[in-house]
Design a protein around this motif. Structure first.
Motif, PDB file in Angstrom:
ATOM      1  N   ALA A 225      44.656  12.475 -40.486  1.00 15.92           N
ATOM      2  CA  ALA A 225      44.103  13.740 -39.994  1.00 15.92           C
ATOM      3  C   ALA A 225      43.154  13.481 -38.831  1.00 15.92           C
ATOM      4  CB  ALA A 225      43.374  14.450 -41.127  1.00 15.92           C
ATOM      5  N   ALA A 226      42.310  12.412 -38.994  1.00 16.27           N
ATOM      6  CA  ALA A 226      41.360  12.076 -37.920  1.00 16.27           C
ATOM      7  C   ALA A 226      42.099  11.678 -36.652  1.00 16.27           C
ATOM      8  CB  ALA A 226      40.458  10.929 -38.368  1.00 16.27           C
ATOM      9  N   LEU A 227      43.215  10.958 -36.829  1.00 16.11           N
ATOM     10  CA  LEU A 227      43.999  10.545 -35.656  1.00 16.11           C
ATOM     11  C   LEU A 227      44.591  11.766 -34.952  1.00 16.11           C
ATOM     12  CD1 LEU A 227      44.966   8.097 -34.104  1.00 16.11           C
ATOM     13  CD2 LEU A 227      47.005   8.056 -35.516  1.00 16.11           C
ATOM     14  N   GLY A 228      45.002  12.733 -35.778  1.00 11.81           N
ATOM     15  CA  GLY A 228      45.534  13.977 -35.197  1.00 11.81           C
ATOM     16  C   GLY A 228      44.471  14.664 -34.358  1.00 11.81           C
ATOM     17  N   THR A 229      43.236  14.731 -34.893  1.00 10.41           N
ATOM     18  CA  THR A 229      42.136  15.353 -34.148  1.00 10.41           C
ATOM     19  C   THR A 229      41.872  14.586 -32.858  1.00 10.41           C
ATOM     20  OG1 THR A 229      41.189  15.770 -36.310  1.00 10.41           O
ATOM     21  CG2 THR A 229      39.802  16.271 -34.436  1.00 10.41           C
ATOM     22  N   LEU A 230      41.913  13.243 -33.001  1.00 11.42           N
ATOM     23  CA  LEU A 230      41.681  12.383 -31.836  1.00 11.42           C
ATOM     24  C   LEU A 230      42.705  12.668 -30.744  1.00 11.42           C
ATOM     25  CD1 LEU A 230      39.468  10.240 -31.808  1.00 11.42           C
ATOM     26  CD2 LEU A 230      41.242   8.516 -32.025  1.00 11.42           C
ATOM     27  N   LYS A 231      43.956  12.813 -31.181  1.00 12.10           N
ATOM     28  CA  LYS A 231      45.032  13.079 -30.224  1.00 12.10           C
ATOM     29  C   LYS A 231      44.797  14.423 -29.535  1.00 12.10           C
ATOM     30  CE  LYS A 231      49.829  14.342 -29.943  1.00 12.10           C
ATOM     31  NZ  LYS A 231      51.086  14.550 -30.606  1.00 12.10           N
ATOM     32  N   GLN A 232      44.367  15.399 -30.345  1.00 10.61           N
ATOM     33  CA  GLN A 232      44.135  16.726 -29.765  1.00 10.61           C
ATOM     34  C   GLN A 232      43.026  16.664 -28.719  1.00 10.61           C
ATOM     35  OE1 GLN A 232      43.360  19.619 -32.778  1.00 10.61           O
ATOM     36  NE2 GLN A 232      42.821  21.177 -31.267  1.00 10.61           N
ATOM     37  N   HIS A 233      41.931  15.936 -29.077  1.00 12.15           N
ATOM     38  CA  HIS A 233      40.820  15.806 -28.127  1.00 12.15           C
ATOM     39  C   HIS A 233      41.267  15.099 -26.860  1.00 12.15           C
ATOM     40  CE1 HIS A 233      37.486  16.293 -31.365  1.00 12.15           C
ATOM     41  NE2 HIS A 233      38.151  17.393 -31.112  1.00 12.15           N
ATOM     42  N   ALA A 234      42.059  14.018 -27.070  1.00 15.06           N
ATOM     43  CA  ALA A 234      42.531  13.247 -25.904  1.00 15.06           C
ATOM     44  C   ALA A 234      43.378  14.137 -25.012  1.00 15.06           C
ATOM     45  CB  ALA A 234      43.322  12.038 -26.375  1.00 15.06           C
TER      46      ALA A 234
END
Ligand SMILES: Nc1ncnc2c1ncn2[C@@H]1O[C@H](COP(=O)(O)OP(=O)(O)OP(=O)(O)O)[C@@H](O)[C@H]1O
Ligand SMILES: [Mg+2]
Length: 542
Positions: A225-234
């Motif tokens: 989930a955190a990686l998904g958020t990271l991807k969204q931010h990126a």
């Protein structure tokens, strides 16, 4: 070779969580299983041997009585029938009955087998005396010996097969544990590896990665989930950067366009400026020519008129001279006319010559000027005294505030010219209304360095308008064009101060309050005239 293998194994071990976990658990387990097998084999070996030895002991003890009797009776058949059941024993190798002298009475099976892998048990054969029991030595007579050979091969086979069974079940357990562990660890490492690959893709600045779908609520699920958020931010950041880059491109285009426009405008401005300077110069030249023409035109025009009149009068007089009526009164009249005309002529020509002299002085050719040591207050006093009669009827007072003892090594004539021009200006421009009272103050102060003196000429008259102030030192600038001013007075002041006396001149003025000229001069004038000096006069509207 070995080192290469170790290095490769070390690399795999340190890079793979799975290998490390499985290795760390399974290796000790494998060692434990191996150890258990070895221990089990050695204990079983010992136990089997002990049991076999006990059986052999019991057997020989049991048979000793019967075999002893058969030996005593020298009955080989009886002895054989007693020993015969032994041959059924799977571990039986051989049995030997020795007579008292050591010779073989009876042998069954192998009589002298090789000793390895054998249990050898022997017992003395005793003929009981009265009251004694078989086996109680010392109470009977030793008649021979019974020896039994049993093999340990069967027991060892059993032990080996048991050890194999233990080892195989241990290995099976180990494989099962390792498999289970591998499944567990794989459940962790596989999504973790997918995510670390994804992070590497993100770190490389790409956002086209597929986040693994992890429907878990544990740490792995949270990490996904955190990686998904990271991807969204990126992705958002990348979009922002791209937007900024597009803005920058637009701005760069605008800047380039504006720069082009500004460069073109600057070029136009430079051309216009050059044109302006050229036209200013032309205008100044025109003004100068007009001023010169105007100034010289008056005395020259008057001279021409007078000369024409004189010429007419001379023609008339010559005609009279040729006639007969030449009276004394007529001669006197003509003589008076000639006198007046020649006086006017001389006066006008002198005025013209004086004007030309002043124009020439613009060049400030002061090479003929005498340099000498003088006292400042004395020279200034003389100049003022010389000017005083000119303003005899004026209500303007002249104050001198000159300290004595200021000795200069300079050009007194040039200094006098400067003072004259400044005082004349004050009289003419500051107090244009001849009836208005006022004062002109000429002062001097020795500077702290002891090498310079500041000379001031101040008036409390009309003052100079701020718009005019920056131009008063320009040659031919005058506010009295056509009424006596040539606009050269202050330019001459500036040129003399700068180029001859080696000083600087400043002016401050305020409308209705007056004007103050300050000249800072070195007590010792420079040896060479400062022809190249470019310092501008200091102009300060106060
Ligand atoms: N003390 C002063 N008070 C007011 N105005 C002054 C004063 N001194 C100079 N000016 C102004 O500066 C102008 C330039 O002076 P400058 O001495 O160069 O020329 P001018 O006096 O007009 O003509 P010239 O001195 O050649 O006869 C004057 O026309 C006048 O307007
Ligand atoms: Mg003047």
């Amino acid at each position: 070779m070995l080192r290469g293998c170790l290095t490769r194994f070390g690399a795999v071990f340190s890079e793979s969580l799975m290998v490390r976990t499985v290795g760390l658990i399974c290796l000790p387990l494998l060692l434990a299983v191996g150890l258990a097998v070895v221990v089990a084999i050695s204990f079983s070996n010992r136990d089997a041997r002990t049991a076999l030895e006990a059986r052999a002991r019991q057997t020989v003890a049991l048979l000793a009585g019967g075999v002893g009797d058969a030996l005593w009776n020298v009955d080989r058949v009886a002895a054989q029938s007693i020993l015969h059941p032994l041959s059924k024993d799977p571990d039986f190798v051989g049995a030997v009955v020795f007579e008292r002298g050591g010779s073989v009475f009876l042998g069954l099976g192998e009589v002298d087998p090789p000793r390895s892998g054998l249990i050898v048990e022997q017992v003395s054969l005793i003929r009981l005396t009265a009251g004694g029991q078989a086996g109680e030595q010392g109470r009977g007579q030793h008649i021979g010996q019974l020896r039994l050979y049993l093999t340990t091969a069967n027991a060892e086979r059993t032990i080996n097969s048991r050890a194999w069974a233990i080892a195989l079940s241990g290995l099976g357990l180990l494989v099962a544990v390792c498999g289970l562990l591998a499944v567990i660890v794989r459940g962790v490492t596989a999504p973790v590896r997918q995510m670390t690959d994804g992070m590497a893709v993100l770190a490389a600045g790409r956002i086209d990665l597929e986040i693994p779908r992890v429907d878990r609520r544990d740490e792995i699920g949270r990490m996904a989930a955190a990686l998904g958020t990271l991807k969204q931010h990126a992705a958002e950041r990348l979009e922002f950067i791209e937007r900024q880059a597009r803005h920058m491109e637009v701005i760069e285009e605008i800047v380039a366009k504006r720069t082009g426009e500004l460069t073109a405008a600057l070029e136009t401005l430079k051309l216009a400026q050059n044109e302006l300077i050229r036209s200013e110069k032309l205008a100044a030249l025109g003004g100068m020519v007009a001023a010169i023409a105007h100034e010289i035109n008056t005395p020259i025009g008057s001279s021409l008129t007078v000369a024409t009149t004189l010429s007419d009068k001379i023609t008339e007089f010559q005609a009279i001279l040729q006639g007969k009526e030449l009276r004394r009164s007529v001669i006197r009249d003509y003589s008076d006319s000639f006198g007046t005309a020649s006086q006017l002529l001389v006066g006008n020509l002198l005025r013209a010559s004086e004007l030309i002299g002043r124009f020439k002085r613009v060049a400030v050719d002061q090479t003929g000027e005498l340099r000498r040591r003088f006292e400042l207050d004395v020279v200034c006093g003389e100049v003022v005294a010389m000017l005083r009669p000119t303003y005899r009827h004026s209500p303007v007072s002249i104050d001198l505030r000159l300290p004595g003892g200021v000795v200069m090594d300079s050009f007194p004539g040039a200094l006098g010219q400067v003072l004259t021009n400044l005082m004349t200006n004050a009289m003419l421009h500051a107090f244009a209304d001849a009836t208005a009272a006022g004062s002109i103050t000429v002062g001097a102060t020795l500077e702290e360095d002891g090498r310079h003196v500041t000379l001031t000429v101040a008036d409390d008259g009309a003052g100079i308008p701020a718009a005019v102030l920056p131009r008063i030192f320009d040659p031919f600038f005058t506010t009295k064009l056509g009424s006596g001013g040539s606009g050269l007075g202050l330019h001459i002041v500036y040129a003399i101060v700068m180029r001859v006396l080696g000083g600087v001149v400043a002016v401050e003025s305020q409308i209705g309050q007056g004007t103050r000229f300050s000249i800072v001069l070195p007590l010792v004038a420079p040896q060479q005239s400062g022809q190249d000096a470019v310092e501008e006069p200091v102009i300060m509207p106060s």
